[in-house]
Design a protein around this motif. Sequence first.
Motif, PDB file in Angstrom:
ATOM      1  N   GLY A   1       0.017   7.348  -7.432  1.00 55.70           N
ATOM      2  CA  GLY A   1      -0.619   7.510  -6.121  1.00 55.70           C
ATOM      3  C   GLY A   1      -0.415   8.921  -5.616  1.00 55.70           C
ATOM      4  N   THR A   2      -0.325   9.076  -4.273  1.00 57.28           N
ATOM      5  CA  THR A   2      -0.127  10.398  -3.701  1.00 57.28           C
ATOM      6  C   THR A   2       1.046  10.368  -2.732  1.00 57.28           C
ATOM      7  OG1 THR A   2      -2.150   9.695  -2.607  1.00 57.28           O
ATOM      8  CG2 THR A   2      -2.171  11.866  -3.615  1.00 57.28           C
ATOM      9  N   ILE A   3       1.707  11.524  -2.633  1.00 56.07           N
ATOM     10  CA  ILE A   3       2.803  11.620  -1.673  1.00 56.07           C
ATOM     11  C   ILE A   3       2.211  11.732  -0.286  1.00 56.07           C
ATOM     12  CG2 ILE A   3       4.722  13.034  -0.881  1.00 56.07           C
ATOM     13  CD1 ILE A   3       5.225  13.809  -3.751  1.00 56.07           C
ATOM     14  N   LYS A   4       2.604  10.819   0.576  1.00 53.67           N
ATOM     15  CA  LYS A   4       2.018  10.812   1.913  1.00 53.67           C
ATOM     16  C   LYS A   4       2.884  11.586   2.903  1.00 53.67           C
ATOM     17  CE  LYS A   4       0.184   7.672   5.226  1.00 53.67           C
ATOM     18  NZ  LYS A   4       0.966   6.726   5.975  1.00 53.67           N
ATOM     19  N   SER A   5       4.177  11.501   2.734  1.00 52.87           N
ATOM     20  CA  SER A   5       5.046  12.282   3.617  1.00 52.87           C
ATOM     21  C   SER A   5       6.419  12.465   2.986  1.00 52.87           C
ATOM     22  CB  SER A   5       5.186  11.608   4.973  1.00 52.87           C
ATOM     23  OG  SER A   5       5.948  10.433   4.836  1.00 52.87           O
TER      24      SER A   5
ATOM     25  N   ILE B   1       8.052  19.340  -4.745  1.00 54.73           N
ATOM     26  CA  ILE B   1       7.012  18.378  -4.370  1.00 54.73           C
ATOM     27  C   ILE B   1       6.612  18.625  -2.936  1.00 54.73           C
ATOM     28  CG2 ILE B   1       7.568  16.511  -5.981  1.00 54.73           C
ATOM     29  CD1 ILE B   1       9.377  15.356  -3.817  1.00 54.73           C
ATOM     30  N   LYS B   2       5.390  18.303  -2.619  1.00 49.69           N
ATOM     31  CA  LYS B   2       4.951  18.435  -1.225  1.00 49.69           C
ATOM     32  C   LYS B   2       3.952  17.344  -0.904  1.00 49.69           C
ATOM     33  CE  LYS B   2       1.216  21.761  -2.090  1.00 49.69           C
ATOM     34  NZ  LYS B   2       1.240  21.695  -3.568  1.00 49.69           N
ATOM     35  N   LYS B   3       3.673  17.243   0.364  1.00 46.20           N
ATOM     36  CA  LYS B   3       2.745  16.233   0.845  1.00 46.20           C
ATOM     37  C   LYS B   3       1.386  16.412   0.162  1.00 46.20           C
ATOM     38  CE  LYS B   3       0.753  14.676   5.157  1.00 46.20           C
ATOM     39  NZ  LYS B   3       0.563  14.967   6.560  1.00 46.20           N
ATOM     40  N   GLY B   4       0.786  15.301  -0.285  1.00 44.63           N
ATOM     41  CA  GLY B   4      -0.533  15.376  -0.904  1.00 44.63           C
ATOM     42  C   GLY B   4      -0.497  15.470  -2.420  1.00 44.63           C
ATOM     43  N   ASP B   5       0.693  15.725  -2.990  1.00 42.76           N
ATOM     44  CA  ASP B   5       0.792  15.804  -4.453  1.00 42.76           C
ATOM     45  C   ASP B   5       0.485  14.449  -5.087  1.00 42.76           C
ATOM     46  OD1 ASP B   5       1.477  18.392  -4.395  1.00 42.76           O
ATOM     47  OD2 ASP B   5       3.585  18.132  -4.987  1.00 42.76           O
TER      48      ASP B   5
ATOM     49  N   ILE C   1      22.308  12.836   6.441  1.00 45.24           N
ATOM     50  CA  ILE C   1      20.869  13.068   6.422  1.00 45.24           C
ATOM     51  C   ILE C   1      20.358  12.983   4.983  1.00 45.24           C
ATOM     52  CG2 ILE C   1      19.019  14.666   6.998  1.00 45.24           C
ATOM     53  CD1 ILE C   1      20.401  13.704   9.458  1.00 45.24           C
ATOM     54  N   ASP C   2      19.493  12.025   4.734  1.00 45.90           N
ATOM     55  CA  ASP C   2      18.831  11.891   3.443  1.00 45.90           C
ATOM     56  C   ASP C   2      17.355  12.220   3.626  1.00 45.90           C
ATOM     57  OD1 ASP C   2      21.121  11.186   2.257  1.00 45.90           O
ATOM     58  OD2 ASP C   2      20.715   9.036   2.174  1.00 45.90           O
ATOM     59  N   THR C   3      16.640  12.117   2.499  1.00 47.67           N
ATOM     60  CA  THR C   3      15.219  12.375   2.563  1.00 47.67           C
ATOM     61  C   THR C   3      14.477  11.099   2.210  1.00 47.67           C
ATOM     62  OG1 THR C   3      15.655  14.603   1.844  1.00 47.67           O
ATOM     63  CG2 THR C   3      13.390  13.840   1.640  1.00 47.67           C
ATOM     64  N   CYS C   4      13.393  10.822   2.901  1.00 50.79           N
ATOM     65  CA  CYS C   4      12.591   9.667   2.494  1.00 50.79           C
ATOM     66  C   CYS C   4      11.181  10.106   2.152  1.00 50.79           C
ATOM     67  CB  CYS C   4      12.667   8.565   3.535  1.00 50.79           C
ATOM     68  SG  CYS C   4      11.393   8.484   4.716  1.00 50.79           S
ATOM     69  N   ILE C   5      10.738   9.672   0.994  1.00 54.76           N
ATOM     70  CA  ILE C   5       9.428  10.074   0.475  1.00 54.76           C
ATOM     71  C   ILE C   5       8.520   8.850   0.519  1.00 54.76           C
ATOM     72  CG2 ILE C   5       8.201  10.960  -1.540  1.00 54.76           C
ATOM     73  CD1 ILE C   5      10.901  12.088  -2.494  1.00 54.76           C
ATOM     74  N   THR C   6       7.388   8.980   1.206  1.00 52.04           N
ATOM     75  CA  THR C   6       6.443   7.860   1.248  1.00 52.04           C
ATOM     76  C   THR C   6       5.305   8.127   0.270  1.00 52.04           C
ATOM     77  OG1 THR C   6       6.984   7.689   3.574  1.00 52.04           O
ATOM     78  CG2 THR C   6       5.122   6.397   2.799  1.00 52.04           C
ATOM     79  N   ILE C   7       5.001   7.138  -0.530  1.00 52.47           N
ATOM     80  CA  ILE C   7       3.942   7.300  -1.536  1.00 52.47           C
ATOM     81  C   ILE C   7       2.841   6.293  -1.250  1.00 52.47           C
ATOM     82  CG2 ILE C   7       3.406   7.040  -3.983  1.00 52.47           C
ATOM     83  CD1 ILE C   7       6.324   7.931  -4.472  1.00 52.47           C
ATOM     84  N   ALA C   8       1.599   6.801  -1.133  1.00 51.55           N
ATOM     85  CA  ALA C   8       0.463   5.892  -0.972  1.00 51.55           C
ATOM     86  C   ALA C   8       0.084   5.379  -2.353  1.00 51.55           C
ATOM     87  CB  ALA C   8      -0.705   6.632  -0.327  1.00 51.55           C
ATOM     88  N   HIS C   9       0.097   4.074  -2.495  1.00 57.76           N
ATOM     89  CA  HIS C   9      -0.122   3.459  -3.798  1.00 57.76           C
ATOM     90  C   HIS C   9      -1.617   3.424  -4.091  1.00 57.76           C
ATOM     91  CE1 HIS C   9      -0.376  -0.653  -5.971  1.00 57.76           C
ATOM     92  NE2 HIS C   9      -0.372   0.330  -6.831  1.00 57.76           N
ATOM     93  N   ASP C  10      -1.999   3.865  -5.295  1.00 52.47           N
ATOM     94  CA  ASP C  10      -3.400   3.854  -5.688  1.00 52.47           C
ATOM     95  C   ASP C  10      -3.569   2.921  -6.888  1.00 52.47           C
ATOM     96  OD1 ASP C  10      -5.968   4.310  -6.294  1.00 52.47           O
ATOM     97  OD2 ASP C  10      -5.829   6.514  -6.361  1.00 52.47           O
TER      98      ASP C  10
ATOM     99  N   ASP D   1       0.827  -1.215   0.000  1.00 51.43           N
ATOM    100  CA  ASP D   1       0.000   0.000   0.000  1.00 51.43           C
ATOM    101  C   ASP D   1       0.855   1.258   0.000  1.00 51.43           C
ATOM    102  OD1 ASP D   1      -2.100  -1.656   0.119  1.00 51.43           O
ATOM    103  OD2 ASP D   1      -2.383  -1.491   2.300  1.00 51.43           O
ATOM    104  N   HIS D   2       1.978   1.175   0.735  1.00 50.78           N
ATOM    105  CA  HIS D   2       2.846   2.348   0.818  1.00 50.78           C
ATOM    106  C   HIS D   2       4.237   1.974   0.362  1.00 50.78           C
ATOM    107  CE1 HIS D   2      -0.362   3.417   3.661  1.00 50.78           C
ATOM    108  NE2 HIS D   2      -0.184   4.613   3.138  1.00 50.78           N
ATOM    109  N   LEU D   3       4.831   2.838  -0.454  1.00 49.65           N
ATOM    110  CA  LEU D   3       6.202   2.621  -0.879  1.00 49.65           C
ATOM    111  C   LEU D   3       7.061   3.774  -0.385  1.00 49.65           C
ATOM    112  CD1 LEU D   3       4.294   1.386  -3.317  1.00 49.65           C
ATOM    113  CD2 LEU D   3       6.533   0.844  -4.219  1.00 49.65           C
ATOM    114  N   THR D   4       8.321   3.477  -0.127  1.00 51.38           N
ATOM    115  CA  THR D   4       9.219   4.506   0.388  1.00 51.38           C
ATOM    116  C   THR D   4      10.395   4.663  -0.561  1.00 51.38           C
ATOM    117  OG1 THR D   4       8.645   3.674   2.543  1.00 51.38           O
ATOM    118  CG2 THR D   4      10.420   5.262   2.454  1.00 51.38           C
ATOM    119  N   LEU D   5      10.717   5.900  -0.883  1.00 51.99           N
ATOM    120  CA  LEU D   5      11.862   6.138  -1.757  1.00 51.99           C
ATOM    121  C   LEU D   5      12.896   6.953  -0.991  1.00 51.99           C
ATOM    122  CD1 LEU D   5       9.844   7.141  -4.923  1.00 51.99           C
ATOM    123  CD2 LEU D   5      10.974   4.965  -4.499  1.00 51.99           C
TER     124      LEU D   5
END
Lengths: 421, 386
Positions: free
Chosen positions: A79-83, A51-55, A94-103, A33-37
């Motif tokens: 899907g949508t960017i969740k966080s 990019i921002k949350k909800g995109d 310090i890296d960044t992690c992007i969580t995407i809700a899979h649709d 359901d959720h993927l992390t990059l």
Amino acid sequence: MIKRSFFALSKPRLTYDLLEPNPDEPQTISLPDHLTLLLADTIDSTRPALIKKGDPVKKGQKLALYMDSTAYAISPVAGTIKSIENYSDDFGKIDTCITIAHDPEKASDIAPLDISEEISFAALHLQKLPGAPPFDILADENFNIRTIIITGAETDLLTTTSQYVTTSHIRDLEQGARILKQITNVSKICIALPETLNGNAPIDSLQVLQTGAVYPDTLPAMIMKDHLDMVLPAGKTPEDMGICFIRAEAVVSLARTFETKALGFDKHLTLVDKTGTRHRIKTAIGTPLSSIFKHLEIQVNDLDRIIIGGPMRGTAIFTTHHPVTPDMDTVVIQDREILPKISDTPCVNCGKCIQVCPASIQVNLLVRFLEVDQYEEAADKYDLDACIECGLCSYVCTSQIALGQYIRLGKHELRKLRADV
Amino acid sequence: MNPIKKIFELLEYDFSDAGKFAKLGPLFDATKTFFFLPSPKNKLGPFIRDHLDLKRYMSIVIISLLPVLFFGMYNTGYQSGLARGETLDFWPSFLSGAWVVMPIIIVSYGVGFFWEILFAAIRRHPISEGFLVTGLLFPLTLPPTIPLWQVAMGISFGVVIGKEIFGGTGRNILNPALTARAFVFFSYPVSMSGNIWVAGADAVDGITGATALAVNAEGGSSLFSTLSDQGFSLSNLFFGFVPGSIGETSALCCLIGAVFLMVTRIGNYRIILGGIAGLIITAILFYFLPGTRGTWADAGPLYHLCAGGFLFGISFMATDPVSAPGTNPGRWIFGFLIGFLTVILRVANPAFAEGVMLAILFMNVFAPLLDHLVLKHRISKRIPNV
């Protein structure tokens, strides 16, 4: 797991694991359901973000934090960017992690891709293919790459990912090597294969470098020394010397991309569970490891260790939510009962590390300087830079000092010191 | 469940930080890990590890010392029998020898471990395995007639001054067993001098005899004939049927131990071979020196090799990795100079009949300098990066 005889007439002989004669197909893990990059970039809240949350995101869409960012990730699903959050990596990076809700309903929502046979295109769009091809280095004119070596042999113990990908996708591999030659104009492309595998995988179009069965024969520096007759100078990378190493899987993905005109996201990996059983997995980049463990019904408890990249050269991670990344070939899970013990015994000068070191470093003297943070002294006099990070010294250490960890930390601190100057 | 394990589990709480014997925690830990594999775990890499740890490393040295130890026991009994004018069979010799030797070893281990535990408890640090070897090496360098209180004094000095004040195993500059012996040697010269069968342990009552190295031929006769007149023929010296310190008499047993150490790669072959080469070359040089007839300068390499404690020292003392150099060329030089100095001390210094102990201690002090010179040489040959 790995044993050695009582009489140490020779060095410990750690052999690479070889692919079984008729390898099974990999198990496919369904999309979670959720993927992390993971993105090698740091969040800076003062700058306008792309990019921002909800995109909403499309499958295959390129995600970067800022206009001038060079680091990017590619969404494997729609899907949508969740966080978007900070993620601390090795040595506090310090890296960044992007969580995407899979649709799943938007599965057909695919970002268009204009394929062109140019290295600049590959660097901008194909960097995150499964196998993490180093196109940025190939595109960088400062490096002047003259030789590309495809690694069809494993670079760590216990795993068989590269061998499997090489043997099962041999036509794609040859096609990929042709494309690689075309877009990079590099004259010499070779493939490093274990001796025993060569018979099963006839490759006509490429020069084959037969690597030995004993660790660390397949590490880049060792391949350069054994096959190209070129000793890697201390502190230099193979790229500095005009040689670029690329995973077999990356070459296969490149051929696939050009064939299907679409990006691929399925990453092969070898997972070694607590009993030492190997599982061959195929899963989308961004899948959290916890989904894989759930699929394989592996119970991971507190204090168990998850190692990415194999027992000798890998790093342990702190969360089961760590995603599958393009360069992840191996995951090892160690039960807390079998972890090696910790010790604060000082070095007793027994010399096992010198005997085993492929770079002939005086590790016993080096560690005395690393223990007291004298990194520059360690590099000037005791060859800190010459280390190829094979990890054999910490494997054999009689006093059970974490030598490999000291050396990695030392190199890291030294880079920081030199950057400050 | 395993009954031993049960005992440990019962006692575990008392020795933990909250228990009443928290101070003795290291003793509990050392005893437990002697029976069972240790339990503390590592949070960072390395993720896999070879099975050779310090305890096993030291155990291999103990195994290599067994031939020397058992022969030492037998020979002690045999020699004391000879001194009383009897020729004993194997078992009576061995048992009467063991009766003399075992108390020395027990005192050495007992007193040494007392200091080890004390320091471990103060430093809240696990007991180091290094003492397993020191505690056995030291008694083997002593004459069997030594009073037990001197053993206790010696091992206390060796452990505390030789090792613990520098920070324990891995940090000492001098070999602790030899430091202990040097202390006894200089403090109680009567018990340690060439005439070793003087003192009055019951088994060897009031008999005097000299070790081979204290013998000098007089009146122009050759050293070899004088030596064999006194029972020090080359074969006796090689097999070890001569009076001397417990562990050092038999060259053969020392060689067995040395080969075992080299095969298991616990002892560095460079030190052993370098030392033997140094001794042989120096002994040959002295052999050709004129005007030395009848003294040890005239003895030649074989007698120098087999007499005294050279083989014992070079096999078991000089190979102590902590106090030896860490570079390979350094180890060759270190070994060679020990051999060289041993002969020099034996021949040129009338105060000391035996020179191995001082040669090794002296070279221990120079080990860091050898490393420094080797590295300096290596760096001078390196192609500059700029």
